[in-house]
Design an enzyme around this catalytic site. Structure first.
Site, PDB file in Angstrom:
ATOM      1  N   GLY A  47      -3.896  -7.988  -9.880  1.00 51.04           N
ATOM      2  CA  GLY A  47      -3.886  -6.590 -10.269  1.00 51.04           C
ATOM      3  C   GLY A  47      -2.484  -6.164 -10.654  1.00 51.04           C
ATOM      4  N   GLN A  52       4.506  -0.369 -12.215  1.00 51.75           N
ATOM      5  CA  GLN A  52       5.195  -1.632 -11.928  1.00 51.75           C
ATOM      6  C   GLN A  52       5.931  -2.182 -13.143  1.00 51.75           C
ATOM      7  OE1 GLN A  52       1.543  -3.470  -9.863  1.00 51.75           O
ATOM      8  NE2 GLN A  52       3.255  -4.440  -8.805  1.00 51.75           N
ATOM      9  N   LEU A 101       3.244  -8.104  -6.714  1.00 53.56           N
ATOM     10  CA  LEU A 101       4.175  -8.631  -7.714  1.00 53.56           C
ATOM     11  C   LEU A 101       5.529  -7.918  -7.652  1.00 53.56           C
ATOM     12  CD1 LEU A 101       1.660  -8.994 -10.688  1.00 53.56           C
ATOM     13  CD2 LEU A 101       2.672 -10.857  -9.355  1.00 53.56           C
ATOM     14  N   HIS A 142      -4.996  -1.057  -3.215  1.00 57.06           N
ATOM     15  CA  HIS A 142      -3.613  -1.499  -3.405  1.00 57.06           C
ATOM     16  C   HIS A 142      -3.059  -0.969  -4.727  1.00 57.06           C
ATOM     17  CE1 HIS A 142      -0.302  -4.641  -3.147  1.00 57.06           C
ATOM     18  NE2 HIS A 142      -0.238  -4.244  -4.408  1.00 57.06           N
ATOM     19  N   GLU A 143      -3.835  -1.151  -5.819  1.00 56.39           N
ATOM     20  CA  GLU A 143      -3.342  -0.739  -7.149  1.00 56.39           C
ATOM     21  C   GLU A 143      -3.201   0.774  -7.243  1.00 56.39           C
ATOM     22  OE1 GLU A 143      -2.026  -2.967  -8.763  1.00 56.39           O
ATOM     23  OE2 GLU A 143      -3.053  -4.613  -7.765  1.00 56.39           O
ATOM     24  N   HIS A 146      -0.094   2.309  -5.888  1.00 57.31           N
ATOM     25  CA  HIS A 146       1.086   2.260  -6.764  1.00 57.31           C
ATOM     26  C   HIS A 146       1.227   3.558  -7.564  1.00 57.31           C
ATOM     27  CE1 HIS A 146       2.739  -1.760  -6.337  1.00 57.31           C
ATOM     28  NE2 HIS A 146       1.531  -2.318  -6.444  1.00 57.31           N
TER      29      HIS A 146
END
Ligand code: NI
Length: 177
Positions: A47, A52, A101, A142-143, A146
């Site tokens: 993902g 990011q 990442l 999680h995504e 962000h």
């Protein structure tokens, strides 16, 4: 098409609340999503969120194909999700390992809702409305974190369960998100 640099934890751009996408199907949005896709593929991620790569917009992508090295890992369809709204479908939370990442080389045990509904729009503005569980639910949480400026270490409740991937999982290369 381009592989973009992924910002690392410590960069203040990862801590911002991202803006909603206003226009869909534009060349700019399509290019952003293509770059996110290329970057995620190149880094073997599960993902990626637009912040990011330094773009403060509410866009995430995720997906995981079946990997024979991890037969237990669930398949997640490749999805582009903009302006997401998450609604937990159970109060129950489950701890599991996550990597990111933007936090390379590390993994931590993170509590997430086991089941949730997510709504939003795809890259053309078409509605998405799904109820999911397991790894699919985890990667969405999680995504979408962000987009609120939250990185998974901020969710860790037991820092004894936070460490280097090569030490925790010797010889393995689990996917980051
Ligand atoms: Ni991440």
């Amino acid at each position: 098409m381009a592989i973009r640099t992924v910002l690392k934890m410590g960069d203040p751009r990862l801590l911002k609340v991202a803006d909603k996408v206003g226009k869909f199907g534009t060349p700019e949005l399509n290019m952003l999503i293509q770059d996110m896709h290329d970057t995620m593929e190149a880094l073997n991620g599960a993902g990626l969120a637009a912040p990011q790569i330094g773009v403060s917009l509410q866009v995430v992508i995720f997906g995981a194909k079946h990997n024979p090295r991890y037969p237990d890992a669930e398949e997640v369809p490749y999805t582009v999700l903009a302006n997401p709204l998450l609604t937990p479908l159970a109060q129950e939370m489950e701890q599991d390992w996550e990597g990111c990442l933007s936090v390379p080389g590390l993994r931590g045990m993170v509590p997430r809702f086991t089941r949730l509904r997510y709504q939003g729009l795809d890259q053309y503005g078409k509605p998405i409305d799904r109820s999911v569980g397991g790894f699919h639910a985890r990667v969405v949480q999680h995504e979408c974190d962000h987009l609120q400026g939250i990185l998974y270490p901020m969710r860790i409740t037991d820092f004894r369960m936070f460490g280097f991937t090569e030490v925790l999982f010797p010889g393995q290369t689990p996917m980051d998100e």
